[in-house]
Design a protein around this motif. Structure first.
Motif: not given
Length: 205
Positions: A152-157, A159-182
């Protein structure tokens, strides 16, 4: 009088011993990170991600990084299913495995046909910083060797990392499928973080 003093002394000693015992029960138990199963999986994942060749194409690097990140979550969840005891943590672990295995298939399909062509040094720099921050944060986590708690402890961290990198994809990415996945990753993992936090706050019950 002497007997009374002796009785008072014995009672005092018993009460002191009980108090110390309660204090010991309330102490936070810590296990060395190098001896912890979940942390070993996390470190292995971080090592692979930090060594990942960068194309500097946001969509391509996001897909490559997330594929490795998802595999780390699957490995941690598999360890929870094998060695954990708590039904709720096992339920979350199975949900993570099902969702992220399916997403890995989507990521591999994308990578098989995608030709990196959009360069962004800013995205690459931000993603590296996020990975480094995630590694430091994991090393600061208090883990105690209880598989359910550490999952539980480590999965929270994680997940937080995945969320932050997904936010970067939403900002800088161009592919619609990757932005949807993010966005899908952000929504799903925010919900799972809440579940994990609530479980921990209930003393894992």
């Amino acid at each position: 009088m002497k007997n009374t003093i002796k009785i008072i002394a014995v009672v005092g000693l018993i009460l002191f011993t009980q108090a110390c015992s309660k204090d010991d029960d309330n102490k936070i138990k810590v296990q060395d990170h190098d001896q912890n199963q979940m942390m070993s999986i996390m470190h292995s994942m971080m090592t692979k991600m930090m060594a990942m060749p960068m194309s500097k194409d946001p969509d391509d690097d996001f897909a490559m990084m997330m594929k490795m990140h998802h595999q780390g979550a699957i490995d941690m969840s598999s360890a929870e299913l094998k060695n954990g005891d708590d039904p709720k943590m096992k339920e979350i672990a199975q949900k993570i495995i099902d969702a992220q295995k399916a997403e890995i298939v989507q990521l591999e399909t994308f990578l098989a046909v995608h030709n990196p062509h959009m360069m962004s040094m800013e995205f690459t720099d931000q993603m590296m910083k996020e990975m480094e921050k995630s590694g430091r944060q994991a090393d600061l986590q208090v883990i105690n060797g209880d598989i359910d708690h550490d999952f539980a402890m480590l999965m929270i961290g994680h997940h937080h990392a995945a969320i932050e990198n997904s936010r970067l994809e939403l900002i800088y990415g161009h592919d619609a499928s990757m932005k949807t996945m993010a966005q899908k990753i952000i929504d799903a993992q925010q919900a799972e973080i809440k579940e994990l936090q609530e479980w921990l706050l209930s003393d894992g019950k």
